[in-house]
Motif scaffolding. Sequence first.
Motif, short mmCIF file in Angstrom:
data_model
loop_
_atom_site.label_atom_id
_atom_site.label_comp_id
_atom_site.label_asym_id
_atom_site.label_seq_id
_atom_site.Cartn_x
_atom_site.Cartn_y
_atom_site.Cartn_z
N SER A 13 0.95 -0.64 0.16
CA SER A 13 0.32 0.02 -0.07
C SER A 13 0.98 1.33 0.52
O SER A 13 0.43 1.65 -0.09
CB SER A 13 -1.19 -0.19 1.35
OG SER A 13 -1.88 -1.15 1.18
N TRP A 14 1.77 1.29 0.45
CA TRP A 14 2.39 2.50 0.37
C TRP A 14 4.40 2.36 0.02
O TRP A 14 4.40 3.79 -0.50
CB TRP A 14 3.06 3.26 2.37
CG TRP A 14 1.77 3.15 2.80
CD1 TRP A 14 1.14 1.97 3.31
CD2 TRP A 14 1.42 4.38 3.03
NE1 TRP A 14 -0.01 3.25 4.13
CE2 TRP A 14 -0.29 4.81 4.05
CE3 TRP A 14 1.41 5.41 2.66
CZ2 TRP A 14 -0.82 5.76 3.16
CZ3 TRP A 14 0.94 6.85 2.93
CH2 TRP A 14 -0.38 6.81 3.42
N VAL A 15 4.87 1.32 -0.25
CA VAL A 15 6.45 1.60 -0.40
C VAL A 15 5.95 2.39 -2.09
O VAL A 15 6.90 2.75 -2.70
CB VAL A 15 7.05 0.39 -0.91
CG1 VAL A 15 8.20 0.04 -1.02
CG2 VAL A 15 7.11 -0.57 0.74
N PRO A 16 5.26 1.51 -3.43
CA PRO A 16 5.51 2.28 -4.04
C PRO A 16 5.23 3.85 -4.47
O PRO A 16 5.64 4.36 -5.59
CB PRO A 16 3.98 1.00 -4.94
CG PRO A 16 3.89 0.01 -4.67
CD PRO A 16 3.93 0.57 -2.82
N LYS A 17 4.47 4.14 -3.42
CA LYS A 17 4.08 5.64 -3.38
C LYS A 17 5.03 6.46 -2.49
O LYS A 17 3.76 7.90 -2.42
CB LYS A 17 2.35 5.79 -3.43
CG LYS A 17 1.51 5.69 -2.26
CD LYS A 17 0.35 5.51 -2.21
CE LYS A 17 -1.01 5.02 -0.94
NZ LYS A 17 -1.94 5.84 -1.31
N ILE A 18 4.94 5.85 -1.33
CA ILE A 18 5.45 6.92 -0.61
C ILE A 18 6.79 7.55 -0.45
O ILE A 18 6.71 9.01 0.19
CB ILE A 18 6.36 6.12 0.74
CG1 ILE A 18 7.15 6.77 2.00
CG2 ILE A 18 7.73 5.21 -0.28
CD1 ILE A 18 7.24 5.88 2.80
N GLU A 19 7.15 7.86 -1.92
CA GLU A 19 8.00 8.91 -2.28
C GLU A 19 7.96 9.89 -2.60
O GLU A 19 7.98 11.56 -2.64
CB GLU A 19 9.24 8.77 -3.84
CG GLU A 19 10.14 9.31 -3.89
CD GLU A 19 10.87 9.32 -2.95
OE1 GLU A 19 11.60 10.88 -2.76
OE2 GLU A 19 11.75 8.88 -1.82
N MET A 20 6.52 9.95 -3.38
CA MET A 20 5.17 10.76 -3.93
C MET A 20 5.11 11.51 -2.69
O MET A 20 4.99 12.79 -2.18
CB MET A 20 4.82 10.44 -4.70
CG MET A 20 2.83 11.27 -4.86
SD MET A 20 1.46 10.90 -5.32
CE MET A 20 1.55 9.80 -4.63
N TRP A 21 5.20 10.85 -1.96
CA TRP A 21 3.77 11.77 -0.12
C TRP A 21 5.15 12.58 0.52
O TRP A 21 4.96 13.39 1.05
CB TRP A 21 3.98 10.11 0.92
CG TRP A 21 2.29 9.89 0.43
CD1 TRP A 21 2.22 8.62 -0.69
CD2 TRP A 21 0.95 10.10 0.70
NE1 TRP A 21 0.78 8.52 -0.71
CE2 TRP A 21 0.20 9.44 0.03
CE3 TRP A 21 0.82 11.68 1.15
CZ2 TRP A 21 -1.43 9.83 0.60
CZ3 TRP A 21 -0.50 11.92 1.73
CH2 TRP A 21 -1.89 11.00 1.34
N LEU A 22 6.74 12.00 1.07
CA LEU A 22 7.38 12.17 1.27
C LEU A 22 8.22 13.66 0.51
O LEU A 22 8.26 14.46 0.84
CB LEU A 22 8.51 11.82 1.53
CG LEU A 22 8.34 10.57 2.54
CD1 LEU A 22 9.57 9.67 2.36
CD2 LEU A 22 8.25 10.60 3.81
N SER A 23 8.05 14.18 -0.90
CA SER A 23 8.46 14.90 -1.51
C SER A 23 7.44 15.98 -1.60
O SER A 23 7.16 16.91 -1.41
CB SER A 23 8.52 14.31 -3.16
OG SER A 23 7.01 13.59 -3.43
#
Length: 595
Positions: A325-335
């Motif tokens: 759920s989170w690893v594929p999109k966590i970079e988007m959230w952190l950026s």
Amino acid sequence: MRGCTCHFVVKRLYARPSLALIIYNERRHVNKSGFVCHGPLDRDAIGPGAKKIPYICNEIQQQTMSMIYLGIPEENVLEKHIEGIQRYCGSNAKVDSLASQYVHKLGMIIKRSTHELDLDDQASIRMWVERNKKSIFFYQDSSESDAFILGIQTEWQLQQMIRFGHRSLIAADSTFGIKRLKYPLCTLLVFDSRQHALPVAWIITRSSAKPDVAKWMKALLGRASSVEPGWKISGFLIDDAAAEIDPIRDIFGCPVLFSLWRVRRSWLRNIVKRCGNIEVQREIFKRLGEIVYSIWGGVNTLSALEELTHDFVDQIAFINYFKASWVPKIEMWLSTMRALPLASQEASGAIEAYHVKLKAKLFDDSHLGALQRVDWLVHKLTTELHSSYWLDRYADESDSFQNVKEEYIASTSWHRALQILNSSVTVDDKDHLFAKVSSQKDSNVTRIVWNPGSEFAFCDCAWSLQGNLCKHVIKVNMICENREGYQPSMSFQAFKELLTILWKKPMDDSVGLDLSTAWAHQMLDQIKQLVELDSSKNIGTVVNNMPLKWVSKKGRTSIGIPSSILALPSSCKSGSNNAVARKKSQKRKRMSRLR
């Protein structure tokens, strides 16, 4: 009455004083759509004829409807209804009898009302839109080329948005019910006089495309501007990293802020749900918080995540969920967190409080079969939820319904945290590992908050274990802000980072440097004023230090008059004084003759 367009002009005939000329602009009692509004032809008419019923203003009617929708007993509703009517009609047995009939019939109509205007959901929502045009600010029916969009805003919500949103913040609770509802729900919120989140618009749609978002945002801003031409917001809070930012900046022309409440809530709920050991729960949550805090430290996110999954490899349920759920999109959230200013814990707690209340209202077991109908969702929002917030605001401003008012004041964790005494908090200043908070009601109960001073602090109370931001975490973070050795809040770090970026502007870009300097000074001036206002015990000293200075009434009336007129010669001044004296003496003579 119910949007009736019947209106006329009355003109007095001076030649014949006993007569008046009545000119009708619209003689029929219909609304803008041509439907009958009231009277014997109106199927929804309530009670006897207009001449026989007491005066009921919109406030009394809304109060009565709100109490009925919230399930308050009829005798209590009737008591409050009669109290309101007696302010206009006085105490009268006939008035009380008619009021009793009104409340009973209104209650019967509300109880018998249904959200299913048609068996087909799409046809039902079309009928609802046609009947409630005043509460719709944007509607787009679904077709091959267009997505379904329904924007709901009642007249009361419009008033609150103009009142509390002007020169203030608007927040979005995005994509509610994306897995359970037919169409996800987005709520726009303003922060009222107590900094509680107040819903001022609901948008029901599955589309998050930039053109569709721009459509309903333009319609909403246009509606507010038509009532208050100078209306403008100062900031827009988002809680979804995938949200479209460009329409917000283009249409509202304001900065965009990011709120961490959704990330924090999702991680904490799933940690508690999928990890059985409380020590493991708080350690995983602390490590995730460290990853988020490291966005300004240049730490490699992928390496930190690999280390996290390696250290907690035995927590299979949570690690599998987090990877999917989170690893594929966590970079988007952190950026997104790195690029945008971050909202405070008070704002995040207020948004979360609304989200929890909305969830409790909608996901009721008795209505699980209707979750895939839009008309049911609209009915729930515009009746029960709308009535709840209307009654909260009315109870607070009118100082009535004391139970409702007390619940409303204590509805956010931030306000509950303010009630905790500083002496009830014990902080581990040596290792900064935990803090203890003694219960106000039971001295034998103590809550432990791990990782104090962080937005990702972990508390062992029941409210926190449900994934919510609890009062104990907020109170401990308030205490840690003023102590050495604790890291500053993420909102402060984000603000500091923005100032650093502005400061590092290249010297050869003179215009950009000037603009950055202007922004920095503007932000610092606003913060200085807020800190001074918050720390001052005497509001008079703050007002006296403001640059705007009020002058006397006599001086204000002369503003804008040319100085050549104000600076009269001494001879002219004495002549004018004599003229004024003569007029006063003549007036006294006339008054003496009349006596």
